[in-house]
Design an enzyme around this catalytic site. Structure first.
Site, PDB file in Angstrom:
ATOM      1  CG  ASP A 157      16.361  62.204  68.972  1.00 59.63           C
ATOM      2  OD1 ASP A 157      16.409  62.088  70.196  1.00 59.63           O
ATOM      3  OD2 ASP A 157      16.391  61.230  68.199  1.00 59.63           O
ATOM      4  CE1 TYR A 164      21.436  55.310  70.358  1.00 53.59           C
ATOM      5  CE2 TYR A 164      19.433  55.188  71.658  1.00 53.59           C
ATOM      6  CZ  TYR A 164      20.361  54.587  70.826  1.00 53.59           C
ATOM      7  OH  TYR A 164      20.223  53.259  70.475  1.00 53.59           O
TER       8      TYR A 164
END
Length: 733
Positions: A390, A474
């Site tokens: 991420d 997410y």
């Protein structure tokens, strides 16, 4: 000399001897020498800040405060050297690069444009003396990571913004050609896919005629050693495919049975790969029996639910501070309840904390989320490639949300806008990306005196600095929380939609995930977070001890442990960088103590410190020799790493994905001391997510926490001066 003075003298003498034993070399660390005797308390502590000129020197050379403006704060028009790049500075970085390198124009993609932070050795004296550097004392510079849309070549450009010149432009070697996903890559890939004839035909075979209903999830490919034909690609992605029943529908309820391989240079559609839709299919989706797109809807948008779907029994809880917040926010500087914190931001890390102090005593020079990633546990190709970073792949900063009060931040909230860049190198402002708020945190302390019956009780307030990033399916909220007892908490909340994949009609339930809907599975996965904590506990010369609580060795009825109930604390000092990698131990309640042996506690006679209470994690599910772990997740094999501070070592996995980061740094300086010097702690923890039906269509927040708490840092509880709620009520009356 009385006994207390004698003990204090020998404590300092012991420390001096241990320092002299270290071989001669010049260091840039700072020490904090506490001057005083047995009568010291928190108010009477006198602190002298000075440079170590060498470990054999007995001289403390005071910090030169000449030229330091004691009154200037960054709340005015003057920038602090650590403030993020402004919109104009991003524009100027682009302009200077293009004007200087005209031959690269016409295809240059600006990956990131970020501040080059001043060397720590040059700026640390201002932090330790609690002063703000004059604006002209540090040159503002930017680092741009660029790649060429036609060749895929990667460049690093360093711009001197004060002198308006390009200092360097370096074409990076082939092994470094994997920078972050560029800001607009998702859209470029999606648009290329829906226009591609091969992809359109594949969708048509599944009964999908309207390509505007196709949704894509773009993931960088990490491991491609088993597919040599992909190695020649400059910037490869594998794209997971979904479709909506209608515009606005939750596409994750309708995954498709294929992925698309794309090279963003072009962009070019390289291949279409089937995914396994049967549990035992390990041959790239060879068995496509029962191949039919799942149609059952599952929407989280309440407007798409049945009438009167929302419950009527929920009543609002309001937060009200009649006198306004207790904190002040001036530009990027926050002051609250003895804390002083400077807020930074980068496109890669998101929020960065600089120069954290409590009551003018330094705690942290810099703190950030250094890396975060996820590894999925499905071994069936091509899912073995389903993992990503991420921070290092996506960049959580430029994926920050625009936050709102009261939905995201409740109470007396102030917001900070941030500026990042797009592919063209132009500034893009994200409004309200960071929220600063103060909130109630339950009871801070309480006691009922059994002799007098008198009750003492205080509620806890905390300061929260938070932002939320959406990386595909997410949503991740990162919060730094500060408490009135000088504790610091890091909290990450994992939220959003679980990543889904398709199962065959009447297919068997997979052991690699949980069933969300008929034909829809969400695979089990493991999130990995790496925090970087550049500590300055009462100064720059810090040491780390592993602290375990253990039973006494002696058996019951032995002289050492006659009743078998005895236990004690065992400490192990981490001496060298090569020994600075350790793991958590829930069995022994393991914590790590960051101590300053130059600051002696007046009561305990030992060093002052802060303890790191880790987020206890399960072990990594991947085998040690898994090619997936190396190099991308090599930093995850230890829960704590301790390194000597070095400029440029910011990201646990290295600046580029082809680097190892922490393991390389540890090996390169394995014999270097990490005792009484400027150190960095890297805490790596993880969360295993075993998917359940309740995670769909939206999962409830899954929090993980890390704490920094004072340990013999104060002479008593520093929050004793907090007034009780009843005291405030009396004031109102």
């Amino acid at each position: 000399m009385n006994s207390k003075q004698c003990r204090h003298f020998y404590n300092n003498l012991h420390f001096l001897i241990s320092v002299i034993q270290v071989k001669l070399f010049v260091v840039s660390c700072l020490v904090v020498i506490i001057v005083g005797g047995d009568e010291r308390n928190e108010d009477k502590m006198k602190i002298t800040q000075c440079y170590c000129t060498g470990f054999v020197s007995d001289k403390c050379i005071p910090i030169d405060k000449s030229g330091i403006d004691e009154t200037t704060v960054s709340g005015g028009s003057v920038l602090h050297p650590l403030d993020p790049l402004s919109s104009n500075e991003i524009k100027n970085s682009k302009r200077i690069i293009l004007e200087s390198e005209k031959g690269l124009q016409g295809g240059l993609i600006f990956n990131t444009i970020t501040l080059i932070e001043p060397p720590k050795g040059d700026i640390i004296k201002y932090f330790l003396s609690d002063t703000t550097p004059p604006r002209n004392s540090f040159v503002r510079k930017s680092l741009s990571i660029l790649w060429h849309a036609k060749t895929g070549d990667v460049y690093e450009a360093r711009v001197n913004l004060d002198k308006d010149i390009l200092e360097s432009l370096v074409r990076m070697p082939e092994k470094f050609q994997i920078p972050l996903i560029s800001p607009d890559d998702d859209d470029l890939v999606h648009n290329a896919l829906i226009k591609d004839r091969t992809v359109q035909e594949r969708c048509k075979d599944l009964g999908i005629l309207d390509m505007s209903l196709i949704r894509t999830a773009t993931w960088p490919i990490g491991y491609i050693e088993d597919r040599p034909e992909y190695k020649k690609l400059k910037r490869p992605y594998h794209v997971f495919m979904y479709v909506q029943n209608f515009n606005g529908d939750n596409a994750h309820a309708h995954p498709l049975p294929f992925i698309v391989i794309v090279d963003i240079v072009g962009p070019k559609i390289i291949a279409i790969e089937n995914v396994p839709i049967h549990d035992e299919d390990y041959k790239m989706g060879e068995n496509q029996g029962g191949n039919s797109v799942p149609k059952m809807p599952s929407n989280f948008d309440s407007s798409l639910r049945a009438p009167n779907f929302l419950r009527r029994t929920d009543k609002p809880i309001l937060t009200y501070m009649p006198d306004g917040p207790s904190y002040t926010l001036r530009r990027n500087l926050v002051e609250w309840q003895n804390f002083k914190i400077r807020i930074g931001f980068t496109a890669r890390e998101g929020v960065v904390l600089h120069n954290v102090m409590y009551n003018k005593r330094p705690l942290l020079y810099r703190a950030s989320v250094s890396e975060m990633g996820v590894i999925y546990g499905d071994p069936r190709p091509p899912y073995h490639r389903k993992y990503g970073l991420d921070v290092g792949d996506a960049g959580i900063g430029w994926r920050a949300n625009e936050l709102k009060n009261p939905d995201d931040c409740l109470g007396e909230t102030k917001f900070i806008n941030v500026t990042v860049n797009n592919n063209a190198g132009d500034p893009v402002e994200i409004k309200n990306a960071i929220c600063v708020t103060e909130e109630d945190a339950g009871i801070l302390w309480k006691h009922v005196d059994s002799w007098t019956g008198k009750t003492a009780s205080v509620r806890s307030h905390r300061l929260v600095i938070a932002f939320t990033a959406t990386t595909g399916n997410y949503d991740l909220t990162y919060s730094w929380m500060f408490y009135q007892d000088a504790s610091i908490q890091f909290n990450v909340k994992l939220m959003g939609i679980v990543s889904t994949n398709m199962m065959a009609v009447n297919g068997s339930r997979s052991k690699f995930g949980g069933v969300m809907l008929p034909q829809v599975m969400a695979q089990h996965h493991q999130h990995i977070v790496a925090l970087r904590l550049d500590t300055e506990i009462d100064g720059s010369c810090n040491t780390v001890e592993t602290v375990d609580v253990v039973p006494l060795d002696g058996s019951t009825s032995s002289k050492a442990n006659p009743y078998g109930q005895g236990f004690t604390v065992r400490k192990n000092r981490l001496e060298t960088q090569g020994k600075g990698g350790v793991n958590t131990s829930s069995e022994t309640g393991r914590v790590w103590m960051v101590i300053n042996e130059g600051s002696v506690h007046p009561h305990s006679g030992g060093p002052v410190g802060y303890k790191l209470i880790p987020s206890n994690s399960p072990k990594l599910m991947q085998k040690d020799d898994s090619p997936i772990l190396r190099p991308i997740f090599s930093h995850a094999r230890n829960n704590l790493w301790v390194t000597r501070y070095k400029d440029g070592q910011i990201f646990a996995g290295g600046f580029y994905k082809s680097e190892l980061g922490l393991p390389d740094w540890m090996e390169a300086e394995s014999n270097s001391t990490i005792v009484n010097t400027d150190i960095v702690l890297w805490h790596v923890f993880n969360a295993v997510h075993v998917a359940r039906a309740e995670d769909f269509p939206l999962m409830s927040a899954e929090p993980r926490d890390v704490w920094l708490k004072p340990f013999n840092f104060f002479v008593e509880n520093p929050s004793l001066d907090i007034p009780s709620t009843s005291t405030w009520k009396k004031r109102e009356l």
